[in-house]
Every structure is written in structure tokens, then in C-alpha cells.
Design a protein around this motif. Structure first.
Motif, PDB file in Angstrom:
ATOM      1  N   TYR A  30      -4.459   3.512  -6.472  1.00  0.00           N
ATOM      2  CA  TYR A  30      -4.395   4.906  -6.043  1.00  0.00           C
ATOM      3  C   TYR A  30      -3.915   5.841  -7.161  1.00  0.00           C
ATOM      4  CZ  TYR A  30      -4.351   2.193  -1.738  1.00  0.00           C
ATOM      5  OH  TYR A  30      -4.645   1.290  -0.757  1.00  0.00           O
ATOM      6  N   PHE A  31      -3.638   5.273  -8.325  1.00  0.00           N
ATOM      7  CA  PHE A  31      -3.110   6.079  -9.432  1.00  0.00           C
ATOM      8  C   PHE A  31      -4.082   7.211  -9.768  1.00  0.00           C
ATOM      9  CE2 PHE A  31      -2.540   6.915 -14.021  1.00  0.00           C
ATOM     10  CZ  PHE A  31      -1.204   7.281 -14.008  1.00  0.00           C
ATOM     11  N   ILE A  32      -3.539   8.401  -9.942  1.00  0.00           N
ATOM     12  CA  ILE A  32      -4.361   9.582 -10.245  1.00  0.00           C
ATOM     13  C   ILE A  32      -4.488   9.720 -11.758  1.00  0.00           C
ATOM     14  CG2 ILE A  32      -4.557  12.086 -10.029  1.00  0.00           C
ATOM     15  CD1 ILE A  32      -3.022  11.887  -7.413  1.00  0.00           C
ATOM     16  N   TRP A  33      -5.703   9.526 -12.245  1.00  0.00           N
ATOM     17  CA  TRP A  33      -5.957   9.536 -13.684  1.00  0.00           C
ATOM     18  C   TRP A  33      -6.237  10.943 -14.194  1.00  0.00           C
ATOM     19  CZ3 TRP A  33      -5.607   5.166 -16.657  1.00  0.00           C
ATOM     20  CH2 TRP A  33      -5.544   3.951 -15.967  1.00  0.00           C
ATOM     21  N   ASN A  71       3.589   6.376  -5.083  1.00  0.00           N
ATOM     22  CA  ASN A  71       3.810   6.520  -6.527  1.00  0.00           C
ATOM     23  C   ASN A  71       2.505   6.698  -7.299  1.00  0.00           C
ATOM     24  OD1 ASN A  71       6.862   5.906  -7.057  1.00  0.00           O
ATOM     25  ND2 ASN A  71       6.209   4.396  -5.534  1.00  0.00           N
ATOM     26  N   LYS A  72       1.506   7.246  -6.633  1.00  0.00           N
ATOM     27  CA  LYS A  72       0.184   7.416  -7.255  1.00  0.00           C
ATOM     28  C   LYS A  72       0.193   8.416  -8.405  1.00  0.00           C
ATOM     29  CE  LYS A  72      -1.409  10.837  -3.807  1.00  0.00           C
ATOM     30  NZ  LYS A  72      -0.132  10.880  -3.062  1.00  0.00           N
ATOM     31  N   ASN A  73       1.203   9.284  -8.434  1.00  0.00           N
ATOM     32  CA  ASN A  73       1.279  10.266  -9.514  1.00  0.00           C
ATOM     33  C   ASN A  73       2.089   9.782 -10.710  1.00  0.00           C
ATOM     34  OD1 ASN A  73      -0.143  12.509  -8.228  1.00  0.00           O
ATOM     35  ND2 ASN A  73       1.590  12.575  -6.816  1.00  0.00           N
ATOM     36  N   LYS A 133       0.814  -1.220   0.000  1.00  0.00           N
ATOM     37  CA  LYS A 133       0.000   0.000   0.000  1.00  0.00           C
ATOM     38  C   LYS A 133       0.845   1.267   0.000  1.00  0.00           C
ATOM     39  CE  LYS A 133      -3.653   2.414   2.527  1.00  0.00           C
ATOM     40  NZ  LYS A 133      -4.609   2.341   3.675  1.00  0.00           N
ATOM     41  N   ASN A 154      -2.126  -0.207  -9.744  1.00  0.00           N
ATOM     42  CA  ASN A 154      -2.091   0.756  -8.644  1.00  0.00           C
ATOM     43  C   ASN A 154      -3.478   1.383  -8.480  1.00  0.00           C
ATOM     44  OD1 ASN A 154      -1.595   2.704  -6.757  1.00  0.00           O
ATOM     45  ND2 ASN A 154       0.168   3.595  -7.794  1.00  0.00           N
ATOM     46  N   LEU A 213       2.537   1.837  -3.376  1.00  0.00           N
ATOM     47  CA  LEU A 213       1.537   2.227  -4.372  1.00  0.00           C
ATOM     48  C   LEU A 213       1.083   3.669  -4.136  1.00  0.00           C
ATOM     49  CD1 LEU A 213      -0.507  -1.093  -4.303  1.00  0.00           C
ATOM     50  CD2 LEU A 213       0.760  -0.234  -6.284  1.00  0.00           C
ATOM     51  N   TRP A 214       0.855   4.005  -2.874  1.00  0.00           N
ATOM     52  CA  TRP A 214       0.390   5.355  -2.544  1.00  0.00           C
ATOM     53  C   TRP A 214       1.461   6.399  -2.857  1.00  0.00           C
ATOM     54  CZ3 TRP A 214      -3.995   7.761  -1.529  1.00  0.00           C
ATOM     55  CH2 TRP A 214      -3.952   9.040  -0.960  1.00  0.00           C
TER      56      TRP A 214
END
Length: 239
Positions: A134-137, A26-28, A20, A132, A23-24
Motif C-alpha cells: 500500500y506504500f504511496i510512491w 503506514n502507507k505514507n 494489513k 508494503n 501496512l495501510w
């Protein structure tokens, strides 16, 4: 809970839970992470296009809910119940005959949770590249997530294969015994178990491999071959 770690089987959710923070953080940047190797996991899939015949509904429902619950025995019971309730709704949508009532599904879900510590589950697939969550789309990409995931995954896999092949060819060349036959592409093909076209492509596209190959080729060969080469070379100079 006294369940031993040996009874745990990884799932996609457990891997997300385990990684977690990575992943968090590197969410960007990272749409997925490479776990470094194929991790055995238990994975289930219910297609909305499939249909369960009435005589199979009870068995399939009980078995799959028990497996899903047991695969998440390290998760809190309320989280598992929410998960199973959602899965049960999908089961009901593809089940013929109305064999199980709403209350029946609730009973099976609760029973699966009660038995999750004693139920044994084995992996049925593997995961290496973990999505991921948490990835920000970007706003325009959100609707095409699955296609973007697939394209990205194919690119990652292809890059991974390229790196493996590169290192295999390089190592094979460096380790080649110069007293053996003069190196050529066929020998390299046989030693690496790669195709001849693959060998040619890598030697053409990677200058380092090409230089190593040429050096090994120039300096390899049996004593007789080297002697013959020297004789031919002297003969040409005399002529």
C-alpha cells in the motif's frame, strides 16, 4: 472449513493479510515493515527465462499448483482460483510441447482447489522484512521500485546487524568478571566471536562502548596482576 491451524503455512500474501492494518496505516512512511524475526513461509517463483521439458510439464504443473493452492487454504476459493490461473499462464509460457490444453489447465486448477484442505505444504524459505503493497510512491520512483526496495532492505539489514553487534559488545563488557585477566580487544573478540577489526571499529565509532571498555580495562585483572600494577605504580612514584 474445519482445517486446523497447524496445517496452515504462512505466505507473503497471508502475512500481508495478517498485517494489513499496520501496512495501510503506514502507507505514507514505511516501504516495508520488520516482522521482528524470520517467519517460515512457502514461496514459489517461476522464471520467464527457464524452460520445462515436455516430459516434466505435467508433473511440475500439478505439483506446484497443488502446493500454491494448499498454501492459501485460508483464502476464499475465488481468490485462489484467480491466483492459480495467473500462475498457470506463466507455466504454459515456459512449457515445451503443448502438453496441456487450456481446458487441461482449468481442470488442474479446479482439482488443486478441491484438494487444498488435504494437501500438506512445508515452508521453503523465510521472510522478516515484508514489502508494503500500500506504500504511496512518488511519481518518479514508481518505475524503479525493485531497486529502491533492494537499497532500502540492505540499509535496514545493515542497521539491524549494527544494533545486534552493539548490544553484544556492550553486554559482554558489562558482564565481564573483573577478577579475570585485564580486558583487552583480543579477549573481547574471543568472547563475542566478532573479528578484531569489528571490535576496533565499534570502540572507535561508539563513545559509550569506548568508555565502558576503558573502565572495564582499568578495573579488571587477577589479584596478582592488580598487585603487580600497584607495585609498578608505587615504584614509579618513588623513582
Amino acid at each position: 472449513m474445519n482445517t486446523g491451524d497447524s496445517l496452515f503455512v504462512e505466505t507473503e500474501l497471508s502475512l500481508i493479510r495478517k498485517h494489513k492494518q499496520l501496512l495501510w496505516d503506514n502507507k505514507n512512511e514505511f516501504i516495508m515493515i520488520d516482522l521482528g524475526r524470520d517467519i517460515p513461509v512457502f514461496k514459489w517463483f517461476i522464471s520467464n527465462k527457464s524452460t520445462w521439458e515436455s516430459y516434466t510439464v505435467m508433473h511440475k504443473t500439478e505439483w506446484l499448483l497443488n502446493q500454491i493452492a494448499a498454501a492459501h487454504k485460508q483464502f476464499p476459493d475465488d481468490s485462489v482460483k484467480y491466483m492459480l490461473t495467473d500462475v498457470a499462464k506463466r507455466m504454459r509460457n515456459i512449457s515445451k510441447g503443448g502438453m496441456i490444453s487450456n481446458g487441461g489447465y482449468g481442470y488442474i486448477v479446479d482439482k488443486a482447489i478441491d484438494l487444498k484442505d488435504e494437501t500438506y505444504v512445508i515452508p521453503n524459505t523465510t521472510i522478516r522484512y515484508l514489502k508494503n503493497p500500500y506504500f504511496i510512491w512518488e511519481k518518479g520512483d514508481f518505475e524503479n521500485k525493485n531497486d529502491i526496495y533492494r537499497t532500502h532492505l540492505n540499509g535496514v539489514i545493515n542497521r539491524g546487524i549494527s544494533e545486534v553487534n552493539y548490544e553484544l559488545i556492550k553486554t559482554t563488557l558489562i558482564d565481564y568478571d573483573l577478577n579475570e585477566k585485564k580486558m583487552n580487544k583480543t579477549i573481547l573478540k574471543d568472547a563475542t566471536s566478532l573479528s578484531l577489526s569489528t571490535i576496533k571499529n565499534y570502540l572507535n565509532n561508539y563513545s559509550e562502548l569506548k568508555q565502558i571498555y576503558q573502565s572495564i580495562k582499568d578495573n579488571s585483572g587477577t589479584a596478582e596482576q592488580r598487585k603487580q600494577k600497584e607495585y609498578n605504580s608505587n615504584k614509579k612514584r618513588v623513582a
